[in-house]
Design a protein around this motif. Structure first.
Motif, mmCIF file in Angstrom:
data_model
loop_
_atom_site.group_PDB
_atom_site.id
_atom_site.type_symbol
_atom_site.label_atom_id
_atom_site.label_comp_id
_atom_site.label_asym_id
_atom_site.label_seq_id
_atom_site.Cartn_x
_atom_site.Cartn_y
_atom_site.Cartn_z
ATOM 1 N N LEU A 42 24.921 35.969 42.364
ATOM 2 C CA LEU A 42 26.318 36.296 42.093
ATOM 3 C C LEU A 42 26.641 36.078 40.618
ATOM 4 O O LEU A 42 26.166 35.134 39.992
ATOM 5 C CB LEU A 42 27.244 35.441 42.957
ATOM 6 C CG LEU A 42 27.223 35.756 44.444
ATOM 7 C CD1 LEU A 42 27.988 34.694 45.218
ATOM 8 C CD2 LEU A 42 27.794 37.134 44.714
ATOM 9 N N ASP A 43 27.446 36.955 40.072
ATOM 10 C CA ASP A 43 27.859 36.885 38.676
ATOM 11 C C ASP A 43 29.240 36.241 38.608
ATOM 12 O O ASP A 43 30.234 36.844 39.030
ATOM 13 C CB ASP A 43 27.890 38.293 38.079
ATOM 14 C CG ASP A 43 28.104 38.296 36.578
ATOM 15 O OD1 ASP A 43 28.620 37.290 36.044
ATOM 16 O OD2 ASP A 43 27.753 39.305 35.947
ATOM 17 N N ALA A 44 29.299 35.038 38.074
ATOM 18 C CA ALA A 44 30.533 34.254 38.055
ATOM 19 C C ALA A 44 31.631 34.887 37.193
ATOM 20 O O ALA A 44 32.784 34.464 37.263
ATOM 21 C CB ALA A 44 30.240 32.837 37.574
ATOM 22 N N ARG A 45 31.288 35.892 36.416
ATOM 23 C CA ARG A 45 32.319 36.551 35.598
ATOM 24 C C ARG A 45 33.313 37.330 36.445
ATOM 25 O O ARG A 45 34.403 37.655 35.989
ATOM 26 C CB ARG A 45 31.672 37.513 34.590
ATOM 27 C CG ARG A 45 30.837 36.807 33.532
ATOM 28 C CD ARG A 45 30.219 37.802 32.598
ATOM 29 N NE ARG A 45 29.243 38.611 33.359
ATOM 30 C CZ ARG A 45 28.645 39.681 32.883
ATOM 31 N NH1 ARG A 45 28.903 40.114 31.673
ATOM 32 N NH2 ARG A 45 27.770 40.342 33.620
ATOM 33 N N TYR A 46 32.940 37.625 37.679
ATOM 34 C CA TYR A 46 33.814 38.401 38.548
ATOM 35 C C TYR A 46 34.485 37.493 39.568
ATOM 36 O O TYR A 46 33.843 36.646 40.187
ATOM 37 C CB TYR A 46 33.011 39.496 39.262
ATOM 38 C CG TYR A 46 32.362 40.450 38.287
ATOM 39 C CD1 TYR A 46 33.102 41.429 37.650
ATOM 40 C CD2 TYR A 46 31.002 40.338 37.994
ATOM 41 C CE1 TYR A 46 32.513 42.294 36.740
ATOM 42 C CE2 TYR A 46 30.403 41.202 37.079
ATOM 43 C CZ TYR A 46 31.164 42.173 36.455
ATOM 44 O OH TYR A 46 30.582 43.014 35.554
ATOM 45 N N LYS A 47 35.785 37.693 39.740
ATOM 46 C CA LYS A 47 36.565 36.860 40.646
ATOM 47 C C LYS A 47 36.031 36.913 42.082
ATOM 48 O O LYS A 47 36.015 35.913 42.789
ATOM 49 C CB LYS A 47 38.025 37.306 40.606
ATOM 50 C CG LYS A 47 38.966 36.383 41.317
ATOM 51 C CD LYS A 47 40.410 36.802 41.112
ATOM 52 C CE LYS A 47 41.336 35.815 41.782
ATOM 53 N NZ LYS A 47 42.733 36.136 41.530
ATOM 54 N N VAL A 48 35.572 38.070 42.510
ATOM 55 C CA VAL A 48 35.083 38.242 43.871
ATOM 56 C C VAL A 48 33.841 37.376 44.152
ATOM 57 O O VAL A 48 33.550 37.062 45.305
ATOM 58 C CB VAL A 48 34.805 39.731 44.177
ATOM 59 C CG1 VAL A 48 33.582 40.233 43.429
ATOM 60 C CG2 VAL A 48 34.668 39.976 45.668
ATOM 61 N N SER A 49 33.151 36.985 43.106
ATOM 62 C CA SER A 49 31.939 36.172 43.293
ATOM 63 C C SER A 49 32.237 34.853 43.989
ATOM 64 O O SER A 49 31.441 34.388 44.801
ATOM 65 C CB SER A 49 31.251 35.917 41.950
ATOM 66 O OG SER A 49 30.759 37.120 41.428
ATOM 67 N N GLY A 50 33.377 34.253 43.690
ATOM 68 C CA GLY A 50 33.747 33.002 44.351
ATOM 69 C C GLY A 50 33.946 33.199 45.839
ATOM 70 O O GLY A 50 33.506 32.381 46.664
ATOM 71 N N THR A 51 34.602 34.291 46.201
ATOM 72 C CA THR A 51 34.824 34.607 47.609
ATOM 73 C C THR A 51 33.501 34.884 48.308
ATOM 74 O O THR A 51 33.258 34.395 49.423
ATOM 75 C CB THR A 51 35.763 35.818 47.743
ATOM 76 O OG1 THR A 51 36.985 35.517 47.068
ATOM 77 C CG2 THR A 51 36.034 36.137 49.200
#
Length: 115
Positions: A68-77
């Protein structure tokens, strides 16, 4: 000279020409395959086979979570979703719990459909 398996060659070329999204779908498909194999193993009382299949599904989920790329908000989800699936797989492996496997499969299918 080693024998070249045409299927292996085809598979390698097929994977190398996939888009990143298509590769993610392949990973989901493979995880679902292993979950289904684990369900069959539990039903047939083949606990060793169920364990091996669950571990393979866990490895795929761990990999998906790791890329997952932490730069994208959806990555946390997605990270949280993968963590829940991983917990379900771990529970299923420890307890040979078909319901936990079915829940993990349902979640994987839902994520797959989003791609």
């Amino acid at each position: 000279m080693p024998d070249i398996n045409p299927y292996d060659n085809y598979l390698e070329q097929s994977v190398s020409t996939q888009t990143p999204g298509e590769l993610i779908i392949l990973l989901y498909d493979r995880a679902l395959f292993h979950i289904n194999m684990a369900l069959r193993g539990i039903e047939q009382k083949k606990i060793g086979e169920a364990h091996t299949s669950i571990r393979k599904a866990e490895d795929i989920v761990i990999y998906l979570r790791g890329i997952l790329d932490a730069r994208y908000k959806v990555s946390g989800t997605l990270y949280e979703c993968y963590s829940v699936i991983l917990k379900q797989l771990t529970t299923a492996n420890i307890q040979k719990d078909k319901e936990a496997l079915e829940d993990a499969a349902k979640a994987m299918r839902t994520l797959r459909e989003t791609w």
